[in-house]
Design an enzyme around this catalytic site. Structure first.
Site, PDB file in Angstrom:
ATOM      1  N   ASP A 133      -0.904  -6.608  -0.346  1.00 15.49           N
ATOM      2  CA  ASP A 133      -0.895  -6.176   1.203  1.00 15.49           C
ATOM      3  C   ASP A 133      -2.887  -5.606   1.151  1.00 15.49           C
ATOM      4  O   ASP A 133      -3.443  -4.900  -0.193  1.00 15.49           O
ATOM      5  CB  ASP A 133      -1.037  -4.587   0.862  1.00 15.49           C
ATOM      6  CG  ASP A 133       0.315  -4.128   1.904  1.00 15.49           C
ATOM      7  OD1 ASP A 133       0.806  -5.062   2.976  1.00 15.49           O
ATOM      8  OD2 ASP A 133       1.062  -3.063   1.322  1.00 15.49           O
TER       9      ASP A 133
ATOM     10  N   GLU B  99      -1.528  -5.177   8.810  1.00 14.26           N
ATOM     11  CA  GLU B  99       0.036  -4.983  10.391  1.00 14.26           C
ATOM     12  C   GLU B  99      -0.974  -4.722  11.216  1.00 14.26           C
ATOM     13  O   GLU B  99      -2.406  -4.621  10.992  1.00 14.26           O
ATOM     14  CB  GLU B  99      -0.224  -3.435   9.446  1.00 14.26           C
ATOM     15  CG  GLU B  99       0.467  -3.473   8.160  1.00 14.26           C
ATOM     16  CD  GLU B  99       0.369  -1.694   7.958  1.00 14.26           C
ATOM     17  OE1 GLU B  99       0.470  -0.675   8.841  1.00 14.26           O
ATOM     18  OE2 GLU B  99       0.957  -1.502   6.614  1.00 14.26           O
TER      19      GLU B  99
ATOM     20  N   GLU C  49       9.447  -4.118  10.439  1.00 10.86           N
ATOM     21  CA  GLU C  49       9.605  -2.850   9.618  1.00 10.86           C
ATOM     22  C   GLU C  49      10.272  -2.350  11.194  1.00 10.86           C
ATOM     23  O   GLU C  49      10.543  -1.325  11.681  1.00 10.86           O
ATOM     24  CB  GLU C  49       8.049  -2.159   8.748  1.00 10.86           C
ATOM     25  CG  GLU C  49       8.432  -0.711   8.108  1.00 10.86           C
ATOM     26  CD  GLU C  49       8.224  -0.353   7.649  1.00 10.86           C
ATOM     27  OE1 GLU C  49       7.207  -1.075   7.122  1.00 10.86           O
ATOM     28  OE2 GLU C  49       8.163   0.781   7.065  1.00 10.86           O
TER      29      GLU C  49
ATOM     30  N   ASP D 243       0.948  -1.488  -0.124  1.00  8.77           N
ATOM     31  CA  ASP D 243       0.331   0.031   0.032  1.00  8.77           C
ATOM     32  C   ASP D 243       1.050   1.082  -0.025  1.00  8.77           C
ATOM     33  O   ASP D 243       0.276   2.124   0.000  1.00  8.77           O
ATOM     34  CB  ASP D 243      -0.651   0.106   1.319  1.00  8.77           C
ATOM     35  CG  ASP D 243      -0.759   0.045   2.172  1.00  8.77           C
ATOM     36  OD1 ASP D 243       1.003   0.140   2.637  1.00  8.77           O
ATOM     37  OD2 ASP D 243      -1.378  -0.066   3.463  1.00  8.77           O
ATOM     38  N   SER D 244       2.329   0.896  -0.326  1.00  8.17           N
ATOM     39  CA  SER D 244       3.128   1.570   0.205  1.00  8.17           C
ATOM     40  C   SER D 244       2.810   2.721  -1.543  1.00  8.17           C
ATOM     41  O   SER D 244       3.336   4.232  -1.502  1.00  8.17           O
ATOM     42  CB  SER D 244       4.472   1.587  -0.479  1.00  8.17           C
ATOM     43  OG  SER D 244       4.557   0.856  -0.708  1.00  8.17           O
TER      44      SER D 244
HETATM   45  O1  KIV Z   1       3.559  -1.101   1.652  1.00  7.42           O
HETATM   46  C1  KIV Z   1       4.835  -1.039   1.663  1.00  7.42           C
HETATM   47  O2  KIV Z   1       5.390  -0.872   0.585  1.00  7.42           O
HETATM   48  C2  KIV Z   1       5.248  -2.358   2.880  1.00  7.42           C
HETATM   49  C3  KIV Z   1       6.936  -2.994   2.880  1.00  7.42           C
HETATM   50  C4  KIV Z   1       7.586  -1.424   2.638  1.00  7.42           C
HETATM   51  C5  KIV Z   1       7.098  -3.791   3.660  1.00  7.42           C
HETATM   52  O3  KIV Z   1       4.987  -2.663   3.635  1.00  7.42           O
END
Ligand code: KIV
Length: 263
Positions: free
Chosen positions: A84, A114, A180, A45-46
């Site tokens: 995610d 998460e 993380e 979700d980045s």
């Molecule tokens: O959303 C993401 O890219 C992540 C990674 C940084 C582990 O959760």
């Protein structure tokens, strides 16, 4: 690359073979990453930050992750693809099942959530319903407003709590764990305590795998560069060579060095 499954990664862990992982959001990059032997791709979700330009990840929806999951699976059918679950898409176990189903139908082989104690029932419920789960502890970006910023987690007494949560998540059925931004000594303890593969980002060199946001290995930044990021494009010159260098450094245990880790 042969088809990568959770069993492949468990075998890597047993053999002490370190593996690389990257975020991916489209078929073209996913294809390059797979050609360079990146076994694990995460539709993180980045994407809310690196693709959409948001200040955090909270705006991302399950539909958007599903769309990008389809793109990545098309480009890298043999990678283990993790999707995610966005903010508030797994607030209850029932909601988690419905949204995880959408991501699995889009081609994901695992979903990532998460959180710790509050998620145990959800992890079990998903696992029992044939959805492999990757847990995510430490700096969980969806909780940025609770943490008051993107800060290292698990220092001092909080480290013991994270270790206990990691153990409980494994017992609840989690098939993998992302850690993380935690001190590297804590990440080592947790990785050794669990039988499931542990993937670190800003967690030091002793986790079983290492993941970075693809933009961070290609030196694409909107200003702020996290301590754990490393630009592999600058010294290598092409995207494929940059990815190859990342895979090699992770495999040899050369990344992350202390410079990219936290005490
Ligand atoms: O959303 C993401 O890219 C992540 C990674 C940084 C582990 O959760």
């Amino acid at each position: 690359m042969d088809k990568i499954t959770v069993s492949t990664l468990k075998k890597y862990k047993q053999q002490g073979r370190k593996f690389a992982a990257l975020t991916a959001y489209d078929a073209s990059f996913a294809g390059i990453f797979a050609a360079e032997q990146v076994p694990v791709l995460l539709i993180g979700d980045s994407l809310g930050m690196v693709l959409q330009g948001g200040r955090d990840t909270l705006q991302v929806t399950t539909k958007q992750i599903a769309y990008h999951t389809r793109c990545v699976v098309a480009g890298a059918p043999n990678a283990l693809v993790i999707a995610d679950m966005p903010f508030m898409s797994y607030a209850s176990p029932e909601q988690a099942c419905n949204n995880a189903a959408e991501l699995m139908r889009a081609g994901a082989q695992m979903v990532k959530l998460e959180g710790g104690d509050w998620l145990l029932n959800t992890v079990t419920m998903l696992t029992e319903r044939s959805v492999p789960v990757c847990a995510h502890l430490g700096l969980t970006p969806q909780s940025v407003h609770v943490f008051g910023g993107y800060k290292v987690q698990g220092r001092g007494e909080q480290g013991q709590q994270l270790l206990e949560q990691a153990r409980k998540l494994e017992q609840a059925g989690a098939a993998m764990l992302v850690l993380e931004c935690v001190p590297q000594t804590l990440a080592k303890t947790i990785s050794e305590a669990l039988t499931i593969p542990v993937i670190g980002i800003g967690a030091g060199k002793d986790t079983d795998g290492q993941i970075l946001v693809m933009h961070d290995i290609l030196g694409i930044s909107s200003g702020y560069i996290p301590k754990f990021a490393k630009n592999y494009l600058e010294p290598t010159g092409t995207i494929a060579a940059a990815v190859r260098a990342f895979v090699e450094e992770v495999g040899h245990g050369d990344f992350p060095s202390d410079e990219h880790s936290f005490d």
